[in-house]
Scaffold this motif. Structure first.
Motif, PDB file in Angstrom:
ATOM      1  N   LEU A  52       0.804  -1.225   0.076  1.00  0.00           N
ATOM      2  CA  LEU A  52       0.035  -0.019   0.121  1.00  0.00           C
ATOM      3  C   LEU A  52       0.666   1.298  -0.085  1.00  0.00           C
ATOM      4  CD1 LEU A  52      -3.179  -0.913   2.425  1.00  0.00           C
ATOM      5  CD2 LEU A  52      -2.992  -0.525  -0.221  1.00  0.00           C
ATOM      6  N   PRO A  53       1.935   1.197   0.813  1.00  0.00           N
ATOM      7  CA  PRO A  53       2.635   2.625   0.582  1.00  0.00           C
ATOM      8  C   PRO A  53       3.217   2.731  -0.780  1.00  0.00           C
ATOM      9  CG  PRO A  53       3.012   1.363   2.906  1.00  0.00           C
ATOM     10  CD  PRO A  53       2.097   0.669   1.746  1.00  0.00           C
ATOM     11  N   ALA A  54       3.813   1.755  -1.554  1.00  0.00           N
ATOM     12  CA  ALA A  54       4.261   1.989  -2.630  1.00  0.00           C
ATOM     13  C   ALA A  54       3.109   2.368  -3.703  1.00  0.00           C
ATOM     14  CB  ALA A  54       4.930   0.677  -3.004  1.00  0.00           C
ATOM     15  N   ILE A  55       2.031   1.773  -3.547  1.00  0.00           N
ATOM     16  CA  ILE A  55       0.798   1.989  -4.496  1.00  0.00           C
ATOM     17  C   ILE A  55       0.662   3.550  -4.118  1.00  0.00           C
ATOM     18  CG2 ILE A  55      -1.524   1.538  -4.956  1.00  0.00           C
ATOM     19  CD1 ILE A  55      -1.016  -1.261  -4.104  1.00  0.00           C
ATOM     20  N   GLN A  56       0.496   3.790  -2.979  1.00  0.00           N
ATOM     21  CA  GLN A  56       0.060   5.428  -2.649  1.00  0.00           C
ATOM     22  C   GLN A  56       1.012   6.421  -3.100  1.00  0.00           C
ATOM     23  OE1 GLN A  56      -0.117   6.249   1.540  1.00  0.00           O
ATOM     24  NE2 GLN A  56      -1.839   7.893   1.371  1.00  0.00           N
ATOM     25  N   ALA A  57       2.250   6.006  -3.199  1.00  0.00           N
ATOM     26  CA  ALA A  57       3.428   7.019  -3.529  1.00  0.00           C
ATOM     27  C   ALA A  57       3.040   7.148  -5.052  1.00  0.00           C
ATOM     28  CB  ALA A  57       4.459   6.595  -3.235  1.00  0.00           C
ATOM     29  N   GLU A  58       3.157   5.890  -5.831  1.00  0.00           N
ATOM     30  CA  GLU A  58       3.282   5.960  -7.179  1.00  0.00           C
ATOM     31  C   GLU A  58       1.908   6.464  -7.821  1.00  0.00           C
ATOM     32  OE1 GLU A  58       3.065   2.786 -10.968  1.00  0.00           O
ATOM     33  OE2 GLU A  58       4.515   2.408  -9.345  1.00  0.00           O
ATOM     34  N   LEU A  59       0.829   6.267  -7.192  1.00  0.00           N
ATOM     35  CA  LEU A  59      -0.693   6.708  -7.818  1.00  0.00           C
ATOM     36  C   LEU A  59      -0.880   8.208  -7.135  1.00  0.00           C
ATOM     37  CD1 LEU A  59      -2.585   3.380  -7.800  1.00  0.00           C
ATOM     38  CD2 LEU A  59      -0.925   4.454  -9.927  1.00  0.00           C
ATOM     39  N   THR A  60       0.041   8.537  -6.305  1.00  0.00           N
ATOM     40  CA  THR A  60      -0.471   9.859  -5.670  1.00  0.00           C
ATOM     41  C   THR A  60      -1.968   9.707  -5.237  1.00  0.00           C
ATOM     42  OG1 THR A  60       0.907  10.763  -7.433  1.00  0.00           O
ATOM     43  CG2 THR A  60       0.057  12.215  -5.858  1.00  0.00           C
ATOM     44  N   ALA A  61      -2.166   8.889  -4.278  1.00  0.00           N
ATOM     45  CA  ALA A  61      -3.499   8.747  -3.798  1.00  0.00           C
ATOM     46  C   ALA A  61      -3.476   8.996  -2.248  1.00  0.00           C
ATOM     47  CB  ALA A  61      -3.877   7.312  -3.938  1.00  0.00           C
ATOM     48  N   SER A  62      -4.855   9.433  -1.686  1.00  0.00           N
ATOM     49  CA  SER A  62      -5.285   9.588  -0.321  1.00  0.00           C
ATOM     50  C   SER A  62      -5.244   8.381   0.391  1.00  0.00           C
ATOM     51  CB  SER A  62      -6.381  10.601  -0.558  1.00  0.00           C
ATOM     52  OG  SER A  62      -7.431   9.798  -0.869  1.00  0.00           O
ATOM     53  N   THR A  63      -5.336   8.657   1.557  1.00  0.00           N
ATOM     54  CA  THR A  63      -5.592   7.394   2.410  1.00  0.00           C
ATOM     55  C   THR A  63      -6.704   6.745   2.317  1.00  0.00           C
ATOM     56  OG1 THR A  63      -4.008   8.143   4.128  1.00  0.00           O
ATOM     57  CG2 THR A  63      -5.532   6.797   4.810  1.00  0.00           C
ATOM     58  N   SER A  64      -7.858   7.622   1.941  1.00  0.00           N
ATOM     59  CA  SER A  64      -9.042   7.038   1.847  1.00  0.00           C
ATOM     60  C   SER A  64      -9.184   6.069   0.494  1.00  0.00           C
ATOM     61  CB  SER A  64     -10.213   8.140   1.450  1.00  0.00           C
ATOM     62  OG  SER A  64      -9.863   8.870   0.456  1.00  0.00           O
ATOM     63  N   ALA A  65      -8.388   6.352  -0.376  1.00  0.00           N
ATOM     64  CA  ALA A  65      -8.222   5.563  -1.554  1.00  0.00           C
ATOM     65  C   ALA A  65      -7.549   4.281  -1.569  1.00  0.00           C
ATOM     66  CB  ALA A  65      -7.459   6.383  -2.843  1.00  0.00           C
ATOM     67  N   MET A  66      -6.652   4.449  -0.365  1.00  0.00           N
ATOM     68  CA  MET A  66      -5.862   3.428   0.038  1.00  0.00           C
ATOM     69  C   MET A  66      -6.885   2.224   0.786  1.00  0.00           C
ATOM     70  SD  MET A  66      -3.051   3.126  -1.534  1.00  0.00           S
ATOM     71  CE  MET A  66      -4.153   3.800  -2.844  1.00  0.00           C
ATOM     72  N   GLN A  67      -7.814   2.889   1.572  1.00  0.00           N
ATOM     73  CA  GLN A  67      -8.672   2.236   2.339  1.00  0.00           C
ATOM     74  C   GLN A  67      -9.489   1.507   1.486  1.00  0.00           C
ATOM     75  OE1 GLN A  67      -9.332   6.072   4.521  1.00  0.00           O
ATOM     76  NE2 GLN A  67     -10.329   4.550   5.971  1.00  0.00           N
ATOM     77  N   TRP A  68     -10.083   2.074   0.314  1.00  0.00           N
ATOM     78  CA  TRP A  68     -10.731   1.432  -0.672  1.00  0.00           C
ATOM     79  C   TRP A  68     -10.035   0.353  -1.479  1.00  0.00           C
ATOM     80  CZ3 TRP A  68     -15.627   0.661  -0.449  1.00  0.00           C
ATOM     81  CH2 TRP A  68     -16.665   1.736  -0.125  1.00  0.00           C
ATOM     82  N   VAL A  69      -8.757   0.366  -1.752  1.00  0.00           N
ATOM     83  CA  VAL A  69      -8.026  -0.704  -2.255  1.00  0.00           C
ATOM     84  C   VAL A  69      -8.304  -2.114  -1.397  1.00  0.00           C
ATOM     85  CG1 VAL A  69      -5.876  -1.394  -2.880  1.00  0.00           C
ATOM     86  CG2 VAL A  69      -6.362   0.736  -3.477  1.00  0.00           C
ATOM     87  N   VAL A  70      -8.060  -1.818  -0.031  1.00  0.00           N
ATOM     88  CA  VAL A  70      -8.349  -2.955   0.743  1.00  0.00           C
ATOM     89  C   VAL A  70      -9.907  -3.163   0.900  1.00  0.00           C
ATOM     90  CG1 VAL A  70      -8.304  -3.801   3.238  1.00  0.00           C
ATOM     91  CG2 VAL A  70      -6.397  -2.414   2.163  1.00  0.00           C
ATOM     92  N   ASN A  71     -10.912  -2.146   1.009  1.00  0.00           N
ATOM     93  CA  ASN A  71     -12.282  -2.535   1.341  1.00  0.00           C
ATOM     94  C   ASN A  71     -12.937  -3.069   0.140  1.00  0.00           C
ATOM     95  OD1 ASN A  71     -11.948  -2.026   3.910  1.00  0.00           O
ATOM     96  ND2 ASN A  71     -12.928  -0.043   3.907  1.00  0.00           N
TER      97      ASN A  71
END
Length: 531
Positions: free
Chosen positions: A54-73
């Motif tokens: 998730l940290p690498a995905i967030q950095a590459e896609l310049t995404a918010s934490t809420s987007a990372m929450q949805w990647v899991v959810n």
């Protein structure tokens, strides 16, 4: 969930799904077991390695934490809401057929994840993965039950559980290594060769089976209502971190989700073949076991979502080392699962199901202790060891208790419900605790910026970074000396939010122990069979 493989009652689903079966041909049994292990491992590995990435995905896609929450959810939503539908479809239309369909859907979605150009596309593909997992996981467990007669099932379950523990242990390390050496996209592409081998074995050696005694219509309405209701709750809880609790969209989503779930309950009460037979909850033990499961796996899902961000972004671990940090918990759970399963026969279920979550609560609290820096062995290792011990004491007795709380003919359904509850709990935890973390992070950052007397323009730029949590960055135009101070403020603010979340999860685990203490029978069997 990272480091912990499947959900609760996986073994219970196998033990209870098919009874009095003659099994398949002797020469096919090893191949059947190999196919189901590989199929289950695809879902287990994917559930664990994504969190490390998730940290690498967030950095590459310049995404918010809420987007990372949805990647899991997105994955957990469809898997948790539809897993009971997947089991019913397999029983009705053929377990191998649905198993194969699940693998195809899961693999196609994995390829879409690996090719995703942005967070939105990744979230959509993860949702499709959840649909595939909901078909794949229960069918793989039911195939084992159908292939092995009852006197051989224990050995088959032991083999399946052993390999599941191995893939659970190695999955995060392998995933972290792929993130470090190749890309986060590689963790999704690795499913392709696994799927090809599994499909080959399935068509070659896995016999078709179905439940000929129960050909009732599948409760599609129940599955749809459960999905929509949980989606509304997940959206509302996640959006609250950005919009606030009073925002009309947040309130509307929460109210709509709650209303749809109320309709779901009413629908299940009148459905001829409900996904969730409400009569099972007349058992105090069954209701209590699911209540403690909800609290314990809520705590676990929330903690294990945020921990990799701390390890990688704040503590400076590589993705590989972050994955390895979970090994103590995984190895302890794998090594002690057989021992803990015997605790119920010796002492009854009440003791393990109150002591286990209590020990886990200590482990969660220990995760709140480390600051920034320090050796892994004195910071996170003790917490992961204690947490693994607490979960090891809890999981196997929980399976026994759930199955023992209802009549034999409902044991498979009861195990499936508890399995779904544990997955849904993790989804809700990531949504709700993300909102808590963002709120605490923002408040902690404001305090530090006040002490540093940061100008209003720079303060606003830093406040805009709050939704990113551990990925928050100081604006590039700031000088080196001031940048170091502000970066430290951001890191300390995240650690503050992480500590609060860990303490919340510790409280939830204690609540799980209390729930078990109040509802689980103290007799040696730990339950009372009901019709």
């Amino acid at each position: 969930m990272i480091g912990f493989g499947g959900a609760s009652c996986d073994e219970g689903v196998i033990r209870a799904a098919v009874r009095d079966t003659p099994g398949c041909a002797e020469h096919a049994k090893p191949w059947v077991l190999a196919a189901t292990i590989l199929g289950s491992s695809m879902a287990f590995i994917d559930g664990s390695v994504v969190t490390v990435a998730l940290p690498a995905i967030q950095a590459e896609l310049t995404a918010s934490t809420s987007a990372m929450q949805w990647v899991v959810n997105a994955y957990m939503l469809f898997l948790g809401a539809l897993i009971l539908v997947g089991g019913a479809v397999g029983d009705r239309f053929g377990r191998r057929r649905i198993f194969v369909l699940g693998i195809v859907v899961f693999t196609a979605a994995s390829m879409a994840c690996g090719l995703a150009p942005n967070a939105t596309a990744l979230i959509a593909a993860r949702g499709l993965q959840g649909v595939g997992g909901a078909l794949l996981v229960p069918s793989s467990l039911a195939i084992i039950s159908a292939a092995f007669p009852e006197d051989e099932r224990g050995r088959a379950i032991g083999t399946w559980a052993g390999f599941s523990a191995l893939t659970t242990a190695l999955g995060p390390v392998l995933g972290g290594w792929l993130v470090d050496t190749l890309s986060w996209r590689a963790i999704f592409f690795i499913n392709l060769p696994l799927a090809l081998v599994t499909l080959g074995l399935a068509f070659w050696r896995v016999p078709e089976s179905r439940d000929e005694s129960n050909q009732a219509a599948v409760d599609w309405r129940g599955g749809l209502l459960a999905t929509l209701g949980l989606a509304g709750l997940a959206y509302g809880l996640t959006a609250a971190s950005d919009r606030g609790w009073s925002d009309p969209a947040v309130l509307s989503a929460l109210v709509a989700g709650a209303l749809v779930l109320a309709v779901f309950i009413r629908s299940e009460a009148h459905a001829p073949s409900p996904l969730v037979p409400l009569r099972l909850f007349r058992s105090r033990t069954f209701s209590g076991a699911n209540g403690m499961t909800l609290l314990l796996y809520f705590a676990l899902g929330g903690a294990l979502f945020f921990l990799p961000f701390n390890l990688i972004q704040i503590q400076g671990y590589s993705a590989t080392l972050a994955g390895a940090a979970f090994l103590p918990s995984t190895l302890i759970m794998g090594g002690l699962s057989r021992w803990s399963g015997g605790l119920v026969e010796r002492y009854g279920a009440w003791g393990p199901l109150t002591i286990g979550p209590g020990i886990a609560a200590v482990g969660f609290a220990l995760l709140a202790v480390p600051g920034i820096g320090g050796s892994y062995w004195t910071t996170f290792f003790p917490a992961m060891t204690v947490l693994g011990l607490g979960m090891a004491i809890s999981v196997a007795p929980l399976t026994t208790t759930v199955m023992g709380a209802v009549a034999d003919r409902y044991a498979g359904t009861a195990s499936g419900i508890n399995n779904a509850v544990s997955r849904i709990a993790g989804m809700l935890a990531v949504a709700l605790l993300g909102t808590v973390a963002v709120g605490v992070f923002g408040a902690a950052l404001d305090q530090r910026l006040d002490a540093l007397q940061v100008p209003p323009e720079l303060r606003q730029a830093l406040r805009n970074e709050v939704p990113k949590l551990a990925e928050a960055k100081v604006p590039p135009e700031i000088g080196n000396a001031e940048r170091e101070t502000l970066s430290r403020a951001l890191d300390e603010s995240f650690v503050r939010s992480f500590r609060i979340v860990m303490l919340v999860t510790s409280g939830l685990a204690l609540g799980s122990a209390l729930c078990a203490g109040l509802t689980i029978s103290r007799n040696r069997q730990g339950s009372v069979k009901r019709s």
